[in-house]
Structures are given as structure tokens and as C-alpha cells.
Motif scaffolding. Structure first.
Motif, PDB file in Angstrom:
ATOM      1  N   THR A  42       0.855  -1.182   0.000  1.00 37.29           N
ATOM      2  CA  THR A  42       0.000   0.000   0.000  1.00 37.29           C
ATOM      3  C   THR A  42       0.895   1.236   0.000  1.00 37.29           C
ATOM      4  O   THR A  42       1.740   1.395   0.890  1.00 37.29           O
ATOM      5  N   VAL A  43       0.710   2.078  -0.999  1.00 37.67           N
ATOM      6  CA  VAL A  43       1.493   3.309  -1.139  1.00 37.67           C
ATOM      7  C   VAL A  43       0.559   4.496  -0.951  1.00 37.67           C
ATOM      8  O   VAL A  43      -0.541   4.525  -1.519  1.00 37.67           O
ATOM      9  N   LEU A  44       0.987   5.470  -0.163  1.00 33.71           N
ATOM     10  CA  LEU A  44       0.198   6.670   0.088  1.00 33.71           C
ATOM     11  C   LEU A  44       0.893   7.906  -0.470  1.00 33.71           C
ATOM     12  O   LEU A  44       2.125   8.027  -0.380  1.00 33.71           O
ATOM     13  N   ARG A  45       0.091   8.814  -1.007  1.00 30.45           N
ATOM     14  CA  ARG A  45       0.573  10.149  -1.348  1.00 30.45           C
ATOM     15  C   ARG A  45      -0.248  11.162  -0.554  1.00 30.45           C
ATOM     16  O   ARG A  45      -1.476  11.185  -0.655  1.00 30.45           O
ATOM     17  N   LEU A  46       0.422  11.978   0.215  1.00 29.77           N
ATOM     18  CA  LEU A  46      -0.227  13.067   0.920  1.00 29.77           C
ATOM     19  C   LEU A  46      -0.051  14.346   0.111  1.00 29.77           C
ATOM     20  O   LEU A  46       1.078  14.757  -0.172  1.00 29.77           O
ATOM     21  N   ARG A  47      -1.158  14.971  -0.263  1.00 29.13           N
ATOM     22  CA  ARG A  47      -1.119  16.257  -0.960  1.00 29.13           C
ATOM     23  C   ARG A  47      -1.369  17.388   0.035  1.00 29.13           C
ATOM     24  O   ARG A  47      -2.091  17.197   1.018  1.00 29.13           O
ATOM     25  N   THR A  48      -0.785  18.548  -0.231  1.00 34.08           N
ATOM     26  CA  THR A  48      -0.904  19.673   0.705  1.00 34.08           C
ATOM     27  C   THR A  48      -1.398  20.926  -0.002  1.00 34.08           C
ATOM     28  O   THR A  48      -1.349  21.030  -1.230  1.00 34.08           O
ATOM     29  N   ASP A  49      -1.834  21.865   0.813  1.00 31.79           N
ATOM     30  CA  ASP A  49      -2.341  23.124   0.267  1.00 31.79           C
ATOM     31  C   ASP A  49      -1.237  24.003  -0.303  1.00 31.79           C
ATOM     32  O   ASP A  49      -1.512  24.941  -1.065  1.00 31.79           O
ATOM     33  N   GLU A  50       0.019  23.707   0.039  1.00 31.07           N
ATOM     34  CA  GLU A  50       1.136  24.523  -0.450  1.00 31.07           C
ATOM     35  C   GLU A  50       1.901  23.866  -1.588  1.00 31.07           C
ATOM     36  O   GLU A  50       2.897  24.427  -2.061  1.00 31.07           O
ATOM     37  N   GLY A  51       1.479  22.681  -2.005  1.00 35.14           N
ATOM     38  CA  GLY A  51       2.083  22.067  -3.182  1.00 35.14           C
ATOM     39  C   GLY A  51       2.904  20.813  -2.960  1.00 35.14           C
ATOM     40  O   GLY A  51       2.708  19.813  -3.668  1.00 35.14           O
ATOM     41  N   PRO A  52       3.865  20.801  -2.011  1.00 34.25           N
ATOM     42  CA  PRO A  52       4.681  19.596  -1.816  1.00 34.25           C
ATOM     43  C   PRO A  52       3.824  18.379  -1.468  1.00 34.25           C
ATOM     44  O   PRO A  52       2.776  18.500  -0.826  1.00 34.25           O
ATOM     45  N   VAL A  53       4.286  17.203  -1.896  1.00 35.43           N
ATOM     46  CA  VAL A  53       3.601  15.955  -1.573  1.00 35.43           C
ATOM     47  C   VAL A  53       4.567  15.035  -0.828  1.00 35.43           C
ATOM     48  O   VAL A  53       5.797  15.169  -0.949  1.00 35.43           O
ATOM     49  N   GLY A  54       4.015  14.118  -0.063  1.00 33.20           N
ATOM     50  CA  GLY A  54       4.827  13.147   0.662  1.00 33.20           C
ATOM     51  C   GLY A  54       4.387  11.737   0.339  1.00 33.20           C
ATOM     52  O   GLY A  54       3.192  11.479   0.150  1.00 33.20           O
ATOM     53  N   TRP A  55       5.353  10.817   0.296  1.00 38.34           N
ATOM     54  CA  TRP A  55       5.083   9.421  -0.055  1.00 38.34           C
ATOM     55  C   TRP A  55       5.432   8.493   1.106  1.00 38.34           C
ATOM     56  O   TRP A  55       6.444   8.674   1.792  1.00 38.34           O
ATOM     57  N   GLY A  56       4.583   7.497   1.313  1.00 37.84           N
ATOM     58  CA  GLY A  56       4.840   6.464   2.311  1.00 37.84           C
ATOM     59  C   GLY A  56       4.397   5.116   1.785  1.00 37.84           C
ATOM     60  O   GLY A  56       3.592   5.043   0.838  1.00 37.84           O
ATOM     61  N   GLU A  57       4.908   4.054   2.380  1.00 38.37           N
ATOM     62  CA  GLU A  57       4.583   2.704   1.914  1.00 38.37           C
ATOM     63  C   GLU A  57       4.563   1.738   3.084  1.00 38.37           C
ATOM     64  O   GLU A  57       5.366   1.855   4.016  1.00 38.37           O
ATOM     65  N   VAL A  58       3.634   0.786   3.038  1.00 41.17           N
ATOM     66  CA  VAL A  58       3.643  -0.318   3.980  1.00 41.17           C
ATOM     67  C   VAL A  58       3.327  -1.592   3.208  1.00 41.17           C
ATOM     68  O   VAL A  58       2.397  -1.632   2.402  1.00 41.17           O
ATOM     69  N   SER A  59       4.136  -2.619   3.432  1.00 38.66           N
ATOM     70  CA  SER A  59       3.945  -3.908   2.759  1.00 38.66           C
ATOM     71  C   SER A  59       4.172  -5.007   3.773  1.00 38.66           C
ATOM     72  O   SER A  59       5.189  -5.020   4.468  1.00 38.66           O
ATOM     73  N   MET A  60       3.224  -5.930   3.863  1.00 40.23           N
ATOM     74  CA  MET A  60       3.286  -6.982   4.863  1.00 40.23           C
ATOM     75  C   MET A  60       3.708  -8.310   4.245  1.00 40.23           C
ATOM     76  O   MET A  60       3.468  -8.569   3.056  1.00 40.23           O
ATOM     77  N   LEU A  61       4.312  -9.146   5.080  1.00 40.67           N
ATOM     78  CA  LEU A  61       4.680 -10.503   4.664  1.00 40.67           C
ATOM     79  C   LEU A  61       3.454 -11.411   4.763  1.00 40.67           C
ATOM     80  O   LEU A  61       3.376 -12.308   5.599  1.00 40.67           O
ATOM     81  N   GLY A  62       2.475 -11.141   3.894  1.00 37.89           N
ATOM     82  CA  GLY A  62       1.254 -11.927   3.939  1.00 37.89           C
ATOM     83  C   GLY A  62       0.424 -11.571   5.165  1.00 37.89           C
ATOM     84  O   GLY A  62       0.567 -10.494   5.750  1.00 37.89           O
ATOM     85  N   SER A  63      -0.443 -12.491   5.567  1.00 34.57           N
ATOM     86  CA  SER A  63      -1.334 -12.233   6.703  1.00 34.57           C
ATOM     87  C   SER A  63      -1.038 -13.116   7.908  1.00 34.57           C
ATOM     88  O   SER A  63      -1.729 -13.020   8.927  1.00 34.57           O
ATOM     89  N   SER A  64      -0.013 -13.968   7.827  1.00 31.56           N
ATOM     90  CA  SER A  64       0.271 -14.880   8.937  1.00 31.56           C
ATOM     91  C   SER A  64       1.582 -14.564   9.638  1.00 31.56           C
ATOM     92  O   SER A  64       2.003 -15.300  10.532  1.00 31.56           O
TER      93      SER A  64
END
Length: 367
Positions: A34-56
Motif C-alpha cells: 500500500t502506497v500513500l501520497r499526501l497532498r498539501t495546500d502549499e504544493g509539496p507531496v509526501g510518499w509512504g509505503e507499507v507492505s506486509m509478509l502476507g497475513s500470517s
């Protein structure tokens, strides 16, 4: 500055070697990111990611990450992303537990903060210690001979530290440890990672069987108590991972002398803000650390590199370059592994630029 939009992307990360295999019969050809992009009112954006080793592997899974993002989106919209610790505290108040959900938000905030301050995240986390950080290479569970061949191949590529995926049973695990250790010299480090796969008595059998081998033992059992009991019956150095979930568990482990090394995973503790706190406590306790995450592509690896590079060298056991395990590239500018080491990017923020053609269209948008 405030967050005005959250874009959520879902990417499958295929394993370059075909599958990734570890204790408990776990075998995956792809991991959900899952990758996230945060947008802001001043223009810059930020990126984050979370990836799991399956569900177990941990109490976390890919679809849960995206459901959690929806749950927390109202708390993030309108927040100041340049104050990651403030937002982290607010998210903890809004949703108990589920640290992996909060991690992608937190990493994106650090990316944004670095861009606003025109500084790499490593500089914000404490500065750069040394020119690079040492990596370990995880060796997927297989026959002893196949795992020994993998170790030899990555040894020849320059890796000096290896995390061996064991945890199937005392006899086969001993064979794997001995076969792979024979491919290494005294300067190499071997970590046998059981991923909670053995019972207490089985783990004691393995520890006794390889007592003459230069090897670390990592998280042999599911519970902290069982691991601590095994630790007390061996002189081999001991690593704790799955049960190390935050400051409280590190303090308990330190007071019990339950480990020599702690595996600090960014998403397991809730993001870079919490990981930095755990990192600084371990460094104060003189407990070495493996600095990594539960998986990920270039975005997650960049976060790992910044955390690891800003950790005092004497406190670093190893870090991980997970993007080099995947058969797809999600971003440009990620740390390049060379000779078994990597360095954090020097551009502002995480220093990576996602490939939108790989991410595709958002699976959810919150505004």
C-alpha cells in the motif's frame, strides 16, 4: 501547511527469485504493498509505503492497511504533515494498535518535512554516521544445499551478512546452518532466523546442536517467554524480532538480558517517529539493531536507509535493501546496494520519485 488530499495505491510486488519462503510453510510469489501520497495546500507531496509478509507473519495484512487508511483519513486531512510526532500521537488516540496502518502516514510526513526543510530524512533523524550501512541478505528457506549455494552467490556479490530462513525442525535446521556456515569465512555473519517456527524444546535442541557454530539465533519461538528460556540455555548471541513491538518490550528484554540484537521494523512499531525512539533507546542500552521493515519497494527501502544511516555505526547490526528482492521498480532514486552496503539518498525527503505508470490509478482518494 495542511494535508488536503490522500491518494492510496495498491501495488503487487513479485519476488525476483520466484518465491520467498520461511517458517510455518509460508511461501509467497508476491507481496501486497500500500502506497500513500499526501497532498498539501502549499504544493509539496509526501510518499509512504507499507507492505506486509502476507497475513500470517504479524497481526497485519494488506487489505487491513487500506481499511485503516480510510478509518484514519479524517484525522490526517487538515493536519500539519511537518509535525510527524504530533500527528503520530493523534493517530494513536484515534485508533488503538494497528501500527502498520499508521506507518505509511508517518513515513509520508517525514518525506514531506524533508522536502519543506530542503533536507534528507536522515539529516532530520540525527545525521549520517559513516559513508554507508552494511546490509544483510535474507536466504529463502530451501534444502541445505540450495541455501548454501544462495549464500555463496550473494557472498560473491559482496554481502557480508546473511539471514537464513530456518524454523522447520531441529535436524533440518542444523543441516542448513552448518551447510551455509561452511561457505563463509570468519569475517562473515550468519543469522539463523526461525521466525517463531519452533517450540521451546525444539529450539533448545537446535541451540545445543550448533553450539560450536559461529551463528546468531533469531526469534526461535512465538512467545517472549519461550525465547527468553531458550536464550538462557545457550551461549550463542540472540536476536529478538516479532516480540519487540515498542519501547516497553525493549525495556523488558534489556532488563531480562533476553537479547543481544533487536530487529527494528518501521511498520511494526508505527513508522519512523516510533522507530527513531526505539532506535535511540537501543543505542543507549548498547543493544545492536537490524534496521528494516516488513517488506516494501523503493519507497520503504529509502525509509529504511535513512533510519539506518542516521543510527550510530556501533549500534547497527545490519539493514535491508528489500527493493532488490522484487521484480518491479516503483520509484526512481532509491538507495543502490553495492558491495553489500547502501547509503541513504541525499535529495530532500526520502529522495525517491515514484513511477506513476507502475503505481497506476489510486484505489481510493480522500479529500
Amino acid at each position: 501547511m495542511e494535508v488536503t488530499g490522500i491518494d492510496v495505491y495498491n501495488v503487487e510486488l513479485p519476488i525476483a527469485e520466484g518465491t520467498y519462503d520461511w517458517a510455518g510453510g509460508n511461501s509467497y510469489a508476491t507481496f501486497d504493498s500500500t502506497v500513500l501520497r499526501l497532498r498539501t495546500d502549499e504544493g509539496p507531496v509526501g510518499w509512504g509505503e507499507v507492505s506486509m509478509l502476507g497475513s500470517s507473519y504479524l497481526p497485519a495484512f494488506g487489505k487491513g492497511a487500506r481499511a485503516g487508511v480510510e478509518e484514519l483519513s479524517s484525522a490526517v486531512l487538515g493536519a500539519d504533515p511537518t509535525q510527524p510526532a504530533v500527528l503520530a500521537a493523534d493517530l494513536d488516540a484515534r485508533l488503538r494498535g494497528h501500527p502498520y496502518v499508521k506507518s505509511a502516514f508517518d513515513v509520508a510526513c517525514w518525506d514531506l518535512t524533508g522536502k519543506v526543510r530542503d533536507a534528507p530524512v536522515a539529516d532530520l533523524l540525527g545525521g549520517r554516521f559513516g559513508e554507508s550501512v552494511e546490509l544483510y541478505r535474507a536466504i529463502s528457506q530451501d534444502t541445505p544445499a540450495a541455501m548454501a549455494r544462495s549464500v555463496a552467490r550473494y557472498r560473491d556479490e559482496g554481502y557480508g551478512k546473511f539471514q537464513l530462513k530456518v524454523g522447520e525442525g531441529p535436524v533440518i535446521d542444523e543441516e542448513r546452518i552448518r551447510a551455509t556456515r561452511e561457505e563463509l569465512d570468519d569475517g562473515h555473519v550468519l543469522d539463523a532466523d526461525f521466525n517463531t517456527g519452533l517450540s521451546r524444546h525444539e529450539a533448545v535442541r537446535v541451540a545445543n546442536a550448533v553450539s560450536d557454530v559461529d551463528v546468531y539465533l533469531e526469534q526461535p519461538c512465538d512467545s517472549y517467554e519461550a525465547c527468553r528460556a531458550v536464550r538462557r540455555q545457550t551461549d550463542l548471541p540472540f536476536v529478538l524480532d516479532e516480540v519487540m513491538t515498542g519501547l516497553d518490550s525493549v525495556v523488558r528484554g534489556y532488563e531480562d538480558d533476553a537479547m543481544d540484537v533487536v530487529n527494528v521494523k518501521i511498520s511494526k512499531v508505527g513508522g519512523l517517529t516510533r522507530a527513531r525512539a526505539v532506535r535511540d533507546l537501543c543505542a543507549e542500552f548498547e543493544v545492536a539493531m537490524i534496521l528494516e521493515d516488513t517488506w516494501g519497494s523503493e519507497i520503504a527501502t529509502a525509509a529504511i536507509a535513512h533510519l539506518a544511516h542516521s543510527t550510530p555505526a556501533e549500534a547497527r547490526f545490519a539493514a535491508t535493501d528489500f527493493h532488490n528482492y522484487n521484480a518491479v521498480t516503483t520509484a526512481d532514486g532509491a538507495p543502490e546496494a553495492a558491495g553489500g552496503t547502501m547509503a541513504a539518498p541525499t535529495d530532500p525527503g526520502l529522495g525517491v520519485e515514484p513511477r506513476m505508470d507502475v503505481l497506476g490509478d489510486p484505489v481510493a482518494v480522500y479529500e
